[in-house]
Design an enzyme around this catalytic site. Sequence first.
Site, PDB file in Angstrom:
ATOM      1  N   GLU A  27      -4.055   7.291  -4.924  1.00  0.00           N
ATOM      2  CA  GLU A  27      -4.289   6.592  -6.201  1.00  0.00           C
ATOM      3  C   GLU A  27      -5.609   7.064  -6.807  1.00  0.00           C
ATOM      4  O   GLU A  27      -6.578   7.239  -6.084  1.00  0.00           O
ATOM      5  CB  GLU A  27      -4.321   5.084  -5.970  1.00  0.00           C
ATOM      6  CG  GLU A  27      -2.971   4.569  -5.501  1.00  0.00           C
ATOM      7  CD  GLU A  27      -2.937   3.060  -5.247  1.00  0.00           C
ATOM      8  OE1 GLU A  27      -3.963   2.378  -5.485  1.00  0.00           O
ATOM      9  OE2 GLU A  27      -1.901   2.574  -4.799  1.00  0.00           O
ATOM     10  N   HIS A  83      -1.398  -0.160  -9.732  1.00  0.00           N
ATOM     11  CA  HIS A  83      -1.951  -1.078  -8.726  1.00  0.00           C
ATOM     12  C   HIS A  83      -2.593  -2.318  -9.394  1.00  0.00           C
ATOM     13  O   HIS A  83      -3.795  -2.555  -9.281  1.00  0.00           O
ATOM     14  CB  HIS A  83      -2.976  -0.342  -7.840  1.00  0.00           C
ATOM     15  CG  HIS A  83      -3.174  -1.001  -6.503  1.00  0.00           C
ATOM     16  ND1 HIS A  83      -3.511  -0.308  -5.373  1.00  0.00           N
ATOM     17  CD2 HIS A  83      -3.088  -2.300  -6.133  1.00  0.00           C
ATOM     18  CE1 HIS A  83      -3.624  -1.142  -4.354  1.00  0.00           C
ATOM     19  NE2 HIS A  83      -3.372  -2.362  -4.800  1.00  0.00           N
ATOM     20  N   ARG A 127       0.855  -1.181   0.000  1.00  0.00           N
ATOM     21  CA  ARG A 127       0.000   0.000   0.000  1.00  0.00           C
ATOM     22  C   ARG A 127       0.894   1.235   0.000  1.00  0.00           C
ATOM     23  O   ARG A 127       1.926   1.264   0.692  1.00  0.00           O
ATOM     24  CB  ARG A 127      -0.901   0.028   1.250  1.00  0.00           C
ATOM     25  CG  ARG A 127      -2.047  -0.979   1.228  1.00  0.00           C
ATOM     26  CD  ARG A 127      -3.107  -0.601   0.184  1.00  0.00           C
ATOM     27  NE  ARG A 127      -4.240  -1.509   0.187  1.00  0.00           N
ATOM     28  CZ  ARG A 127      -4.341  -2.615  -0.539  1.00  0.00           C
ATOM     29  NH1 ARG A 127      -3.356  -2.987  -1.352  1.00  0.00           N
ATOM     30  NH2 ARG A 127      -5.433  -3.366  -0.475  1.00  0.00           N
TER      31      ARG A 127
HETATM   32  C1  GLV Z   1      -4.629  -5.386  -3.687  1.00  0.00           C
HETATM   33  O1  GLV Z   1      -3.875  -4.501  -3.409  1.00  0.00           O
HETATM   34  C2  GLV Z   1      -5.259  -6.210  -2.723  1.00  0.00           C
HETATM   35  O2  GLV Z   1      -5.241  -5.885  -1.534  1.00  0.00           O
HETATM   36  O3  GLV Z   1      -5.825  -7.237  -3.123  1.00  0.00           O
END
Ligand code: GLV
Length: 329
Positions: free
Chosen positions: A267, A286, A238
Amino acid sequence: MKPYVYITRKLPEEIIKPLQQKYEVNMWEHEDIPVPKDILLLEAKKADALLTVLSDSIDERILTAGKNLKVVANLAVGFDNIDLKAASRGGIAVCNTPDVLTDTTADLTFGLLMATARRIVEAAEFVKEGKWESWSPLLLAGQDIHHKTIGIVGMGNIGETVAKRATGFDMNILYHNRSRKPEVEQRLGLAYASFDELVKKSDFIVCLTPLTAETKNMFTREVFKKMKKSAIFINASRGPVVDEQALYEALVAGEIVGAGLDVFEKEPINAGHPLLKLTNVVALPHIGSSSIETRVAMMQLCIDNIEAIIAGKEPKTLVNKDWMPLVKA
Ligand code: GLV
């Protein structure tokens, strides 16, 4: 009256068809625009179940508005976007999508490491931009990966699976985690290190820790200063785990060689962000778990959890273990 399920992002019709046969289902119509908070609030008021994504903030306001709400199924393994305490207080089960995304996310993490170390994105752009005029001895020379030291911060399932990938590259593997994992250490030949030791000794520092109050801003300027000058920092967990300004300054000052980032403080990251101007930064939107097979499996797991909770059964992947169902309409 049929239970009401609200889905905060457009999902493929064939995935939600089985749900539509049993429940009243409504879905935000956009795939790439988040549902506005006021609409989410109105939907939460009516819903028995919410299928959410990681960019939805499922805070106390949304959860307390959900008078009939029994489950929030989040299409992610991470759940830092959900107020778990408020959910438990309201008798709302929170479910995530672990396991089904482990290998896919580890593949992307290792791919990002490779892309950053070997300057693959920069090199591909170089060719497409017509800049390749001749072979030259140090053209786009990067860093070796094999036989180097990888330091994994966060030894959950994904960390372990990245470590497994690293064994194939004959890497020396360090890890740091809240708790030690002796069985994994033995099986994969890992060595436990303090955070400080890992940061100082690793050629690749790979961050896979969940975002919590303890891990927020874990990577500060001071931490980057301790890294080797040849180090490469990878973040696939994160964004807020990293002080982005500190990372930028460390890269510009040459305190580390490069960074591969799949996640950001905010983001989507603004295209004008200073980090994106650096050639030694590989930035991805991401996409850790984003293979078609895995995303479909994640959607299916969310649906299975919703069906279980509505039927009064145990969900497959409950996050708030103190959850107790309340009698709701
Ligand atoms: C992606 O970042 C997730 O947490 O699945």
